[in-house]
Scaffold this motif. Structure first.
Motif, PDB file in Angstrom:
ATOM      1  N   TYR A  58      29.623  90.821 109.848  1.00 47.79           N
ATOM      2  CA  TYR A  58      29.239  90.040 108.667  1.00 47.79           C
ATOM      3  C   TYR A  58      29.388  90.842 107.372  1.00 47.79           C
ATOM      4  O   TYR A  58      28.644  90.643 106.421  1.00 47.79           O
ATOM      5  N   GLY A  59      30.347  91.735 107.342  1.00 44.49           N
ATOM      6  CA  GLY A  59      30.656  92.469 106.128  1.00 44.49           C
ATOM      7  C   GLY A  59      30.334  93.944 106.252  1.00 44.49           C
ATOM      8  O   GLY A  59      29.734  94.392 107.239  1.00 44.49           O
ATOM      9  N   ASP A 117      21.097  85.037 116.189  1.00 49.14           N
ATOM     10  CA  ASP A 117      20.090  85.844 115.508  1.00 49.14           C
ATOM     11  C   ASP A 117      20.603  86.288 114.150  1.00 49.14           C
ATOM     12  O   ASP A 117      21.806  86.538 113.979  1.00 49.14           O
ATOM     13  N   ALA A 118      19.704  86.387 113.183  1.00 47.27           N
ATOM     14  CA  ALA A 118      20.072  86.913 111.876  1.00 47.27           C
ATOM     15  C   ALA A 118      20.572  88.351 112.042  1.00 47.27           C
ATOM     16  O   ALA A 118      19.946  89.173 112.714  1.00 47.27           O
ATOM     17  N   SER A 119      21.724  88.646 111.439  1.00 48.61           N
ATOM     18  CA  SER A 119      22.406  89.920 111.701  1.00 48.61           C
ATOM     19  C   SER A 119      21.939  91.029 110.761  1.00 48.61           C
ATOM     20  O   SER A 119      22.638  91.407 109.821  1.00 48.61           O
ATOM     21  N   TYR A 120      20.739  91.532 111.014  1.00 45.91           N
ATOM     22  CA  TYR A 120      20.278  92.732 110.298  1.00 45.91           C
ATOM     23  C   TYR A 120      19.255  93.423 111.176  1.00 45.91           C
ATOM     24  O   TYR A 120      18.815  92.891 112.190  1.00 45.91           O
ATOM     25  N   GLY A 121      18.872  94.648 110.792  1.00 48.78           N
ATOM     26  CA  GLY A 121      17.942  95.406 111.626  1.00 48.78           C
ATOM     27  C   GLY A 121      18.586  95.773 112.947  1.00 48.78           C
ATOM     28  O   GLY A 121      19.744  96.183 113.004  1.00 48.78           O
ATOM     29  N   PRO A 124      24.122  89.035 105.041  1.00 44.70           N
ATOM     30  CA  PRO A 124      22.674  88.796 104.969  1.00 44.70           C
ATOM     31  C   PRO A 124      22.029  89.481 103.767  1.00 44.70           C
ATOM     32  O   PRO A 124      21.061  88.969 103.199  1.00 44.70           O
ATOM     33  N   PHE A 125      22.566  90.639 103.370  1.00 43.39           N
ATOM     34  CA  PHE A 125      22.075  91.316 102.164  1.00 43.39           C
ATOM     35  C   PHE A 125      22.287  90.432 100.937  1.00 43.39           C
ATOM     36  O   PHE A 125      21.382  90.219 100.124  1.00 43.39           O
ATOM     37  N   PHE A 126      23.493  89.881 100.789  1.00 34.87           N
ATOM     38  CA  PHE A 126      23.804  89.025  99.646  1.00 34.87           C
ATOM     39  C   PHE A 126      22.937  87.764  99.650  1.00 34.87           C
ATOM     40  O   PHE A 126      22.424  87.339  98.607  1.00 34.87           O
ATOM     41  N   LEU A 127      22.770  87.150 100.825  1.00 33.86           N
ATOM     42  CA  LEU A 127      21.954  85.939 100.914  1.00 33.86           C
ATOM     43  C   LEU A 127      20.500  86.236 100.552  1.00 33.86           C
ATOM     44  O   LEU A 127      19.824  85.390  99.951  1.00 33.86           O
ATOM     45  N   ALA A 128      20.016  87.421 100.909  1.00 33.09           N
ATOM     46  CA  ALA A 128      18.647  87.804 100.549  1.00 33.09           C
ATOM     47  C   ALA A 128      18.500  87.949  99.034  1.00 33.09           C
ATOM     48  O   ALA A 128      17.485  87.556  98.458  1.00 33.09           O
ATOM     49  N   VAL A 129      19.529  88.514  98.381  1.00 37.92           N
ATOM     50  CA  VAL A 129      19.509  88.626  96.918  1.00 37.92           C
ATOM     51  C   VAL A 129      19.447  87.235  96.283  1.00 37.92           C
ATOM     52  O   VAL A 129      18.666  86.987  95.356  1.00 37.92           O
ATOM     53  N   VAL A 130      20.263  86.324  96.786  1.00 40.61           N
ATOM     54  CA  VAL A 130      20.285  84.955  96.258  1.00 40.61           C
ATOM     55  C   VAL A 130      18.931  84.292  96.443  1.00 40.61           C
ATOM     56  O   VAL A 130      18.391  83.671  95.520  1.00 40.61           O
ATOM     57  N   PRO A 172      10.647  99.819 100.289  1.00 43.03           N
ATOM     58  CA  PRO A 172      11.968 100.390 100.604  1.00 43.03           C
ATOM     59  C   PRO A 172      11.969 101.905 100.705  1.00 43.03           C
ATOM     60  O   PRO A 172      12.739 102.485 101.474  1.00 43.03           O
ATOM     61  N   PHE A 173      11.100 102.563  99.942  1.00 44.40           N
ATOM     62  CA  PHE A 173      11.105 104.022  99.913  1.00 44.40           C
ATOM     63  C   PHE A 173      10.221 104.629 101.001  1.00 44.40           C
ATOM     64  O   PHE A 173      10.159 105.845 101.145  1.00 44.40           O
ATOM     65  N   LEU A 174       9.555 103.762 101.758  1.00 43.16           N
ATOM     66  CA  LEU A 174       8.761 104.224 102.893  1.00 43.16           C
ATOM     67  C   LEU A 174       9.525 104.098 104.206  1.00 43.16           C
ATOM     68  O   LEU A 174       9.087 104.614 105.234  1.00 43.16           O
ATOM     69  N   ILE A 175      10.652 103.390 104.162  1.00 41.68           N
ATOM     70  CA  ILE A 175      11.448 103.180 105.378  1.00 41.68           C
ATOM     71  C   ILE A 175      11.926 104.518 105.933  1.00 41.68           C
ATOM     72  O   ILE A 175      12.429 105.366 105.195  1.00 41.68           O
ATOM     73  N   ARG A 176      11.748 104.695 107.221  1.00 43.98           N
ATOM     74  CA  ARG A 176      12.227 105.892 107.906  1.00 43.98           C
ATOM     75  C   ARG A 176      13.425 105.511 108.757  1.00 43.98           C
ATOM     76  O   ARG A 176      13.297 104.844 109.771  1.00 43.98           O
ATOM     77  N   GLY A 177      14.581 105.960 108.343  1.00 39.54           N
ATOM     78  CA  GLY A 177      15.792 105.573 109.073  1.00 39.54           C
ATOM     79  C   GLY A 177      16.122 104.129 108.756  1.00 39.54           C
ATOM     80  O   GLY A 177      16.239 103.741 107.604  1.00 39.54           O
ATOM     81  N   GLY A 178      16.239 103.330 109.794  1.00 38.19           N
ATOM     82  CA  GLY A 178      16.575 101.922 109.598  1.00 38.19           C
ATOM     83  C   GLY A 178      18.075 101.704 109.665  1.00 38.19           C
ATOM     84  O   GLY A 178      18.848 102.436 109.050  1.00 38.19           O
ATOM     85  N   LYS A 179      18.481 100.684 110.413  1.00 36.68           N
ATOM     86  CA  LYS A 179      19.903 100.396 110.544  1.00 36.68           C
ATOM     87  C   LYS A 179      20.437  99.749 109.275  1.00 36.68           C
ATOM     88  O   LYS A 179      19.746  98.972 108.623  1.00 36.68           O
ATOM     89  N   PRO A 180      21.678 100.068 108.910  1.00 35.52           N
ATOM     90  CA  PRO A 180      22.277  99.456 107.716  1.00 35.52           C
ATOM     91  C   PRO A 180      22.333  97.931 107.835  1.00 35.52           C
ATOM     92  O   PRO A 180      22.365  97.383 108.936  1.00 35.52           O
ATOM     93  N   THR A 181      22.357  97.273 106.689  1.00 35.68           N
ATOM     94  CA  THR A 181      22.390  95.814 106.640  1.00 35.68           C
ATOM     95  C   THR A 181      23.795  95.324 106.298  1.00 35.68           C
ATOM     96  O   THR A 181      24.387  95.812 105.332  1.00 35.68           O
ATOM     97  N   PRO A 182      24.358  94.390 107.067  1.00 32.11           N
ATOM     98  CA  PRO A 182      25.661  93.824 106.715  1.00 32.11           C
ATOM     99  C   PRO A 182      25.603  93.135 105.355  1.00 32.11           C
ATOM    100  O   PRO A 182      24.561  92.623 104.946  1.00 32.11           O
ATOM    101  N   PHE A 183      26.737  93.085 104.676  1.00 35.25           N
ATOM    102  CA  PHE A 183      26.758  92.574 103.309  1.00 35.25           C
ATOM    103  C   PHE A 183      26.308  91.119 103.212  1.00 35.25           C
ATOM    104  O   PHE A 183      25.593  90.756 102.276  1.00 35.25           O
TER     105      PHE A 183
END
Length: 272
Positions: A52-53, A41-45, A122-128, A109-120
């Motif tokens: 993964y960082g 599974d993709a490691s976020y949420g 998958p975050f970096f790949l999303a930016v790319v 992004p500013f409507l998110i309530r809580g939410g688990k942090p994202t590993p670096f």
């Protein structure tokens, strides 16, 4: 005045060729991603892991990773001048793209309530991905997408017009489903509450991943309206990533909640 990136290409034909290659490469990456997601599974949420960082705050991660998909196209449209970007069909397709990412980068992004942090990672790949896709979609639509000036109004183009109208309607339907589903998810917990709950209402009555169903529908409609390999590549990649996540969510819900609706499907109402 053209974009600084244009100096990399000796002619418009060269850049068009590169944009085509980018689209086919995205389709190839969709196939590779599909295979990878069969095993992990993709490691976020809810599946987030420091494996993964280092972890990035959820709001910050969403804002930063989605921003290139909005900001780069805006810069391209401001800096680059082209007769193509003044044509109605091109403008409507650009508007579909920008409508989604204006909401996704500057509002969501500013409507998110809580939410688990994202590993670096998958975050970096999303930016790319957002940078890559933002350039490919908007550069193609503003400079190279070849729709006749009266394509969406001339009865002689009735077949193309029908596809454009159908795709646009599908895009709008998917966009609205995505927005409404995100609203339901944000409001699952009351003030001070934590933990997961069963989402109810809207398309969640039919599928576990109504928000993903909406976004897949949205970009499928965009591809139908755009009728290009570039929009199709985006729709395919989106479908691969989000469908995998939808099935993971469905299994997770069934395992976690004994009273989870057994008739609810994972992604497509009444089917799967």
């Amino acid at each position: 005045m053209d974009t600084p990136l244009s100096v990399l290409f000796s002619s418009a034909e060269d850049e068009k060729y590169v944009l085509d290659c980018m689209a086919y490469f995205m389709i190839l990456m969709a196939a590779c991603t599909f295979v990878c997601l069969l095993f992990k599974d993709a490691s976020y949420g809810r599946y987030s892991s420091s494996k993964y960082g280092f972890l990035v705050n959820a709001k910050l991660a969403w804002f930063v990773q989605e921003l290139p998909a909005f900001l780069l196209p805006v810069c391209l449209l401001i800096w680059a001048s082209s007769a193509k970007s003044s044509l109605l069909a091109n403008q409507l397709l650009i508007a579909m793209y920008m409508c989604h990412y204006t909401q996704r980068s500057l509002i969501y992004p500013f409507l998110i309530r809580g939410g688990k942090p994202t590993p670096f990672l998958p975050f970096f790949l999303a930016v790319v991905f957002c940078t890559y896709n933002g350039y490919m979609q908007i550069r193609y639509l503003s400079h190279y997408a070849d729709y006749p000036a009266d394509w969406v109004t001339n009865p002689c183009f009735i077949a193309a017009l029908s596809w454009f109208v159908a795709g646009s309607a599908l895009w709008l339907l998917g966009w609205l489903i995505n927005l409404h589903s995100d609203h339901i998810l944000r409001n699952l917990r009351g003030p001070g509450e934590s933990g997961y709950k069963i989402p109810r209402g809207g398309m969640f009555e039919y599928v576990s991943a109504a928000n993903y169903f909406g976004e897949i529908t949205e970009w499928a409609g965009f591809a139908v309206a755009g009728q290009s390999v570039h929009s199709a590549a985006f729709a395919i990649f989106t479908a691969v990533v989000l469908s995998s996540r939808a099935f993971s969510h469905h299994k997770w819900y069934l395992a976690k909640f004994e009273d989870y609706p057994k008739t609810r499907k994972a992604l497509i109402p009444f089917l799967v």
